[in-house]
Structures are given as structure tokens and as C-alpha cells.
Design an enzyme around this catalytic site. Structure first.
Site, PDB file in Angstrom:
ATOM      1  N   SER A 154      37.718 -27.113 -31.252  1.00 49.50           N
ATOM      2  CA  SER A 154      38.086 -28.531 -31.313  1.00 49.50           C
ATOM      3  C   SER A 154      37.352 -29.580 -31.211  1.00 49.50           C
ATOM      4  O   SER A 154      37.666 -30.713 -31.035  1.00 49.50           O
ATOM      5  CB  SER A 154      38.932 -28.274 -29.834  1.00 49.50           C
ATOM      6  OG  SER A 154      39.883 -27.391 -30.030  1.00 49.50           O
TER       7      SER A 154
ATOM      8  N   SER B 209      41.396 -30.286 -31.134  1.00 47.36           N
ATOM      9  CA  SER B 209      42.107 -31.075 -30.123  1.00 47.36           C
ATOM     10  C   SER B 209      41.667 -32.428 -29.823  1.00 47.36           C
ATOM     11  O   SER B 209      41.852 -33.450 -29.349  1.00 47.36           O
ATOM     12  CB  SER B 209      42.644 -30.574 -28.955  1.00 47.36           C
ATOM     13  OG  SER B 209      41.300 -30.088 -28.061  1.00 47.36           O
TER      14      SER B 209
ATOM     15  N   LYS C 267      37.014 -37.857 -23.784  1.00 51.86           N
ATOM     16  CA  LYS C 267      38.331 -37.190 -23.994  1.00 51.86           C
ATOM     17  C   LYS C 267      38.970 -37.156 -22.652  1.00 51.86           C
ATOM     18  O   LYS C 267      38.409 -36.798 -21.728  1.00 51.86           O
ATOM     19  CB  LYS C 267      37.979 -35.980 -24.546  1.00 51.86           C
ATOM     20  CG  LYS C 267      39.341 -34.946 -25.039  1.00 51.86           C
ATOM     21  CD  LYS C 267      38.897 -33.730 -25.585  1.00 51.86           C
ATOM     22  CE  LYS C 267      39.999 -33.005 -26.108  1.00 51.86           C
ATOM     23  NZ  LYS C 267      39.642 -31.578 -26.608  1.00 51.86           N
TER      24      LYS C 267
END
Length: 508
Positions: free
Chosen positions: A172, A148, A73
Site C-alpha cells: 500500500s 491504500s 496518512k
């Protein structure tokens, strides 16, 4: 293939790591133009890593994750790679060091194939708030992947990575895992080092793995978990043998079933699917224990007060001076000069009270430096980030601190106490991961509160600092996957992995 299967096939000379990496490269090239899970790819570097690790496997010196192709990420620092947080304000920033999790993965021979898309600064539940554009759900590209860590979940679901790292501040990792039909684990706060994770809300943020199976999730967690002296929130508590917990699951577990998580607002089909799973687990030896978590109804409000307050403080460092996006200085100075000249012209023509008003306005004009801060941040931050900065600044402001932030901290303690009492009676607590399956892209962009409500079942684990896992529970009649969540007490990741594996076995 699972991580263990990959290793066996390479050692048995049925394939090579170069071939495996090349397959992932081809998958990314074929699909990512539509899915948009990656912000950057590092194919040549991944192929070089594969050659080196192949030799180590043949020599018997390879690490635990030898050959595992991973995406990271874009909020986790990786030396020499761009660290953008999917934000224009960091669009050209390059990290100068590895996060602790990257160091540990690299030491165990994981292969890094690229950086993964996300909601800007991890603020969002749909991965539509990214300067790189929205990520699409591989199960249905008209739907959101969750957020997210939507890029992290989508990359696994689309077979563009074998495992990924995400970050979880209010759900998330788990919520996108549910929407995309993969496994996602949020460790206990302090279990995995946050050194090298760009902060959103420092008392909530956790790094965790996503993968196709519970065992693969356990294998990645086994490598990244443990004390780190560089992180002053890292725990000294020894980690368990997570892989053993998955390979030898205990069916005789006590599962807490809170009525608060199976009430109004939950899709009826998801509710029935999870209840069916619980009935099967009970038939196999599990004990279902009704419990109450009375303060969970305050979870959403409490989280968005505390998390936005921390966000407004953490994001104050992005000012356009030291690093990141900076507004055009000459353009800003020209604007400032034009405003000043216009006010002075009005001042020269004014009389009486109007002249006094204009004099005060001239005195209050921002300095060039303040104007540069404002313009850089206005240009650099997106809509959702600005919204959360404003909310956080408001709840921390004079006159409102005690009314909002102070009270929210007290409620957070009450929520923690609810969980402590519950875990005296049960091993894990079950809930849906999300109230619905993935929804249409764009459907909540004009209704942020509706987006926030999608984290209703995941947020309290972050408020309490405990661990949680989302495992695929089934497929809805609309064709989309949904997840079941198990939460465990602090540093009891083995128990949630155990419970997740039992569900996986039912669905096998």
C-alpha cells in the site's frame, strides 16, 4: 526542492519557511478540490510551526527535517487531530496521543500540513473505498492513484507535500508510488514502530515514507526508524546510515532476477522498460543473478486469508459502544419492538408446527445490545471493509480454521524460506512494482479480485517481513508512470535504497 535544498535555501536567506509553507498551502487550495488527497488540513498550525522552526534554523538548533512539509496518512495517530481511517465509524474520533513516528518527526522539526485520504482502514488498492470519496491520480485524474496510501502518493506527486507517511500491509506504499511516479519505501517489519498505527493486519502492517527522491525517503526513514519500547514487535537491531547509502551508492551489487515476476500478466512495455534498466545497471557493474521464488504463486491467496483473518479480529473493537459511530438507539429499539410485536401477533394466530417455529424465532431474537452492535457496524463500515471482515471470520470459523488459516500460515513460512535462500546469493531482488500502470477510476469496483491481483508483486515482501522500495522506472506510451521494485533481506534497507538510487541516477 529536496530536503537538503530546502534547508540550504532557507539558511542562505533565499527564502523563508513561511514562504515555503505558503506555497504548499496555495498548491493544496488550487488542486485538492479535484485530487481529494487530504481529509483535513492544518494551515494555521503549519505556518506557526514554520515561524518557530525558522528561528531554530537561524540559531543552529533545528532538527534533521527542519522545514520539511509533510502530510500524514489518516491511519496514524496525531494528538488533537481527527483519526478517521477514512471510515464513517470513526468520523468524529479525535486522537489523544501521538504515534511514535509523529513524536520522532516532531522532535526533528518536520511541519505537518494535513491528514491524507486512504482506503477505509487501509483496505483497498485504489483509494476509492473512502468515506471522503475517491482520490484521483495527479498524472491523469481519470485514473486511480493506487492504494491504500493513495492520498499519500498523490499529495507528493501533485507537490502538495514534500514528503508523506503511508502504511503498507500488502503493497500500500509501493503500489501507489508506482502509479503516481514517486518513491515509496516499505521498511522491514519491526524497523519502524507501529505504536499509534491503527491496525488492519497486525503481523503485516508497516509505516513508511513517500517522497520525490530516494535521498528524501532515506532522510525520513532515518528519523522514524529504530527501537520503540511501546511496540512489542519493534526490533533492537541498530539502524544503518541510510543517507550515506544513498549519497555513496555501490554499483557492484548482485541483483536477483526471479523468473516468476517477469512472466504472464505483466504489461509488455513495463517488462521491456525494466529489462532495459537492468541491462544498464549490469553495464555499470551490477551482477544479474537468475533466481527462483517457487512459492510466490501462492502469495495472493495466502495474504488474503491471513490479512482478512487478522482484520476481522482487529475490527471487532468497533462496536459503537465505547467510541466511534453509534446507530440511533431509539430508532433501533423501535425497529426491535415492531419486529417483536409482529412475531407475537403471528404466534397468537398460528397453530401446530408453525407455532413452534415462531416460538423458536422469538427465542432467537437479538437482544437490544446485539442489535445495536449490528446496526452500528452496518452503518459505519463500507463495502470493502465488510467484505474483508466476512472473509476473515469465515477462514477463522470452526471447521475451516485448519483448512484455510492453518495452511496459509505454513505457506507463509515457505515464502519466507524462499527469500532467505535467495538472499544468500544476492543483495537485492528486482521486480516490477505493479503489473500495469494506473487504471480507470471505478473499473474494479465490481471486480474486487481484479483489484487484489494488482498487488501480486508487492504482497510477498509483507508475507516475508522484508523491506522493499518502489522507484520511478519510466513513462509508458499511455503517458503514465510505472515503478521498479527492489526487495532486500530483513533490516537491509540500505541495500534497497542503494539500488533505488542507482536507478534514479540512470534516469537523471
Amino acid at each position: 526542492m529536496t530536503i537538503a535544498e530546502t534547508r540550504d535555501k532557507v539558511l542562505n536567506k533565499e527564502t523563508t519557511l513561511t514562504e515555503i509553507v505558503q506555497q504548499y498551502i496555495e498548491q493544496i487550495e488550487a488542486q485538492d478540490s479535484e485530487i481529494n488527497a487530504y481529509t483535513a488540513t492544518h494551515f494555521d498550525e503549519a505556518l506557526e510551526q514554520a515561524k518557530t522552526i525558522q528561528k531554530k534554523m537561524e540559531d543552529g538548533t533545528a532538527g534533521k527535517l527542519a522545514g520539511v512539509v509533510m502530510g500524514i496518512k489518516d491511519v496514524i495517530s496525531e494528538r488533537g487531530k481527527k483519526l478517521t481511517c477514512a471510515s464513517k465509524i470513526l468520523e468524529n474520533f479525535e486522537s489523544v496521543y501521538d504515534a511514535t513516528v509523529i513524536e520522532r518527526l516532531r522532535a526533528e522539526d518536520a511541519i505537518f500540513i494535513g491528514r491524507l485520504n486512504m482506503d477505509e482502514f487501509a483496505m483497498g488498492s485504489t483509494t476509492e473505498y473512502s468515506s471522503f470519496g475517491a482520490v484521483k491520480n495527479p498524472r491523469d485524474t481519470s485514473k486511480v492513484p493506487g492504494g491504500s496510501s493513495g492520498g499519500s502518493a498523490a499529495a507528493v506527486a501533485a507537490n502538495m507535500a514534500q514528503a508523506t507517511l503511508g502504511s503498507d500491509t500488502g503493497g500500500s506504499i509501493r503500489q501507489p508510488a508506482s502509479y503516481c511516479g514517486v518513491v515509496g519505501l516499505k521498511p522491514t517489519y519491526g524497523r519502524v514502530s507501529r505504536w499509534g498505527l491503527v491496525a488492519y493486519a497486525s503481523s503485516f502492517d508497516c509505516i513508511g515514507p513517500l517522497a520525490h527522491s530516494v535521498e528524501d525517503t532515506a532522510r525520513v526513514l532515518d528519523v522514524i526508524a529504530g527501537f520503540d519500547e511501546k511496540d512489542n514487535t519493534s526490533s533492537h537491531i541498530e539502524k544503518d546510515d541510510y543517507v550515506a547509502a544513498v549519497q555513496n551508492p555501490d554499483k557492484n551489487i548482485k541483483i536477483g532476477v526471479p523468473e516468476e515476476f517477469f512472466a504472464e500478466g505483466l504489461d509488455e512495455e513495463i517488462k521491456e522498460g525494466i529489462e532495459s534498466i537492468l541491462d544498464k545497471l549490469e553495464a555499470d557493474g551490477a551482477e544479474l543473478v537468475p533466481i527462483h521464488l517457487p512459492h510466490t504463486k501462492f502469495g495472493i491467496a495466502t495474504y488474503y486469508i491471513l490479512a482478512t483473518a487478522e482484520a476481522s479480529s482487529n475490527l471487532a473493537r468497533y462496536d459503537g459502544i465505547r467510541y466511534g459511530h453509534r446507530a440511533d438507539k431509539e430508532e433501533m429499539l423501535d425497529e426491535l419492538k415492531k419486529e417483536e410485536i409482529a412475531l407475537k401477533e403471528q404466534f397468537d394466530l398460528a397453530e401446530g408446527e408453525k407455532k413452534i417455529e415462531l416460538q423458536e424465532e422469538l427465542a432467537k431474537m437479538d437482544s437490544a445490545l446485539i442489535r445495536l452492535y449490528k446496526k452500528s457496524r452496518t452503518e459505519g463500515f463500507g463495502t470493502e471493509v465488510k467484505r474483508r471482515i466476512m472473509l476473515g471470520t469465515y477462514v477463522l470459523s470452526a471447521g475451516y480454521y485448519d483448512a484455510y488459516y492453518g495452511k496459509a500460515q505454513k505457506v507463509r513460512r515457505l515464502i519466507q524460506n524462499d527469500y532467505k535462500e535467495a538472499f544468500k546469493k544476492v543483495d537485492v531482488i528486482v521486480s516490477p512494482t505493479a503489473p500495469t500502470t494506473a487504471f480507470d477510476l471505478g473499473s474494479t469496483l465490481n471486480d474486487p479480485v481484479q483489484m487484489y491481483l494488482n498487488d501480486v508483486y508487492t504482497i510477498t515482501a509483507n508475507l516475508a517481513g522484508i523491506c522493499g522500495i518502489s522507484v520511478p522506472a519510466g513513462t509508458h506510451s499511455n503517458g503514465l508512470p510505472y515503478g521498479i521494485q527492489f526487495m532486500g533481506d530483513s533490516f537491509q534497507e540500505s541495500k534497497v535504497l542503494n539500488a533505488g538510487r542507482l536507478v534514479e541516477m540512470l534516469n537523471a
